[in-house]
Design an enzyme around this catalytic site. Structure first.
Site, mmCIF file in Angstrom:
data_model
loop_
_atom_site.group_PDB
_atom_site.id
_atom_site.type_symbol
_atom_site.label_atom_id
_atom_site.label_comp_id
_atom_site.label_asym_id
_atom_site.label_seq_id
_atom_site.Cartn_x
_atom_site.Cartn_y
_atom_site.Cartn_z
ATOM 1 N N ASP A 172 0.901 -1.449 0.263
ATOM 2 C CA ASP A 172 0.103 -0.069 0.300
ATOM 3 C C ASP A 172 0.750 1.864 0.053
ATOM 4 O OD1 ASP A 172 1.098 -0.492 2.553
ATOM 5 O OD2 ASP A 172 -0.927 0.319 3.489
ATOM 6 N N GLU A 198 -0.082 -1.272 5.764
ATOM 7 C CA GLU A 198 1.185 -0.222 6.036
ATOM 8 C C GLU A 198 0.945 0.758 7.028
ATOM 9 O OE1 GLU A 198 5.131 0.915 7.332
ATOM 10 O OE2 GLU A 198 3.905 1.657 5.918
ATOM 11 N N GLU A 199 1.242 1.602 6.082
ATOM 12 C CA GLU A 199 0.556 2.681 6.124
ATOM 13 C C GLU A 199 -0.569 3.316 7.583
ATOM 14 O OE1 GLU A 199 2.932 4.709 4.884
ATOM 15 O OE2 GLU A 199 3.665 3.918 3.670
ATOM 16 N N GLU A 202 11.948 -0.953 3.177
ATOM 17 C CA GLU A 202 12.017 -0.534 3.495
ATOM 18 C C GLU A 202 12.823 1.364 2.729
ATOM 19 O OE1 GLU A 202 9.129 1.865 4.242
ATOM 20 O OE2 GLU A 202 7.400 0.430 5.723
HETATM 21 ZN ZN LIG Z 1 6.880 1.877 3.834
#
Ligand SMILES: [Zn+2]
Length: 381
Positions: free
Chosen positions: A81, A143-144, A168
């Site tokens: 995402d 994740e966000e 990341e």
């Molecule tokens: Zn990220």
């Protein structure tokens, strides 16, 4: 055998093209299913086994793919995402990959759909027959927002890799620890009334008492909790906003404060919550049913790779020729560490994440491919 896999840039383009925005705002929040299916298709081409998990009661999905069976091996993980984008500040189409001035632009180029393009490209160049220990590629959801993808995956798997790398954007540094994040709104309810009335309770005055206590807590955290590996070595606290009242001749009936705290690894979220509630206890008792403390965003614990895995850090530092560090942003590491020792290492800079015209600096391309290849060779061959 020649495979029908597209080039690095074509893969990259296909990933950026699919919008996968995660948002607390239900009107903006999107499913990541199309991207998950695309990644699953790519990986099937390389004979990876695919397992897709639906996060219960959502339209979000994780993909767990594996090449080879047995214990050990390497897990490379990324989230599918992105954050939302601001039409007013983006001057480029966020869903169109644009290569210009040695940069690759698009929403998710660094944070972090681009990581999957690197993985697929590296795999296509490797001799997979040499793989002796399993290679896992995991794509997570949400994740966000609430990290529910990583959480669900860590609770619903029985794989046992030797190491997990989250791709990341760390500017290709090996991240071994990061701070956590917890945020609150504090709503204070006073009385309504004319300013000339001396008996009304003014929410701004209660806010003043609360802020005094919180600044005390801020100082306490700074003195009590230190971690020398961080550039800012103590937990930080920031007041983000304060809103209250609307006229000078009215008693302020509602005042709201937002604040965040970023704890270092030695300070757990539970402990932090206890300290915070302790600080506000007296005021809450003095002003019953007037002070309401709520989490603003989903809290993420701080993270640090356990000291017993010091050797693993040294090993990766040496064979990838990189150095380890700590950062102040959060990742899925506190959840994935339940499966195996977890580190964060990926292409591009966090400076470009969550920004208009997000881009990957092309200088990262060659070293990233080299490092991923090294990791797979060392852990799986
Ligand atoms: Zn990220």
């Amino acid at each position: 055998m020649k495979r029908k896999i597209p080039s690095f840039i074509k893969i990259y383009e296909s990933l950026i093209k699919i919008p996968t925005i995660s948002s607390e705002n239900k009107l903006i929040d999107q499913s990541n299913k199309i991207l998950i299916d695309l990644l699953a298709n790519y990986l099937s081409e390389f004979n990876f086994s695919i397992n897709i998990q639906n996060i219960p009661n959502t339209n979000k999905f994780n993909m767990i793919s594996s090449f080879g069976v047995g214990p050990g091996g390497l897990l490379l993980s990324g989230h599918t995402d992105t954050v939302d984008y601001d039409e007013k500040t983006w001057t480029k189409d966020p869903f169109k990959l644009i290569e210009k001035n040695n940069k690759i632009y698009g929403l998710g180029t660094v944070d972090m759909k681009g990581f999957f393009a690197f993985l697929l490209d590296v795999i296509s160049s490797m001799n997979m027959k040499k793989i002796k220990k399993p290679l896992y590629i995991v794509a997570t959801a949400n994740e966000e927002t609430d990290m529910s993808g990583a959480k669900y995956f860590s609770q619903n798997t029985n794989i046992t890799p030797d190491c997990i790398i989250i791709g990341e954007p760390t500017s290709l540094k090996l991240v071994k620890a990061h701070k956590g994040h917890i945020s609150y709104t504090i709503d204070i309810i006073g009385d309504t009334g004319h300013s000339s009335s001396p008996n009304g309770i003014n929410s701004i005055e209660i806010a003043y008492e609360i802020i005094k206590q919180l600044i005390d807590l801020k100082k306490y955290l700074q003195e009590k909790y230190l971690h020398k590996d961080f550039s800012i070595a103590y937990p930080t606290m920031n007041f983000g906003s304060i809103h209250g009242g609307n006229a000078v001749n009215k008693i302020c009936s509602l005042c709201s404060i937002t604040l965040e705290i970023r704890p270092i690894p030695k300070l757990g979220l539970k402990k932090l919550e206890i300290l915070l509630k302790e600080k506000l206890k007296k005021i809450k008792k003095k002003w019953p049913n007037r002070i309401f403390l709520n989490n603003l965003f989903f809290p993420v614990p701080s993270y640090e790779l356990s000291k017993k895995h010091e050797l693993l850090i040294k090993k990766i530092e040496n064979f990838c020729n990189i150095e380890s560090t700590t950062v102040n942003y959060c990742t899925e590491a506190p959840f994935l560490k339940e499966i195996a020792p977890t580190l964060i290492l990926g292409p591009g800079s966090i400076e470009q994440a969550h920004r208009p015209n997000e881009y990957l600096n092309c200088e990262f391309i060659a070293p990233t491919k080299h490092i991923i290849k090294k990791l797979i060779t060392k852990f799986c061959y």
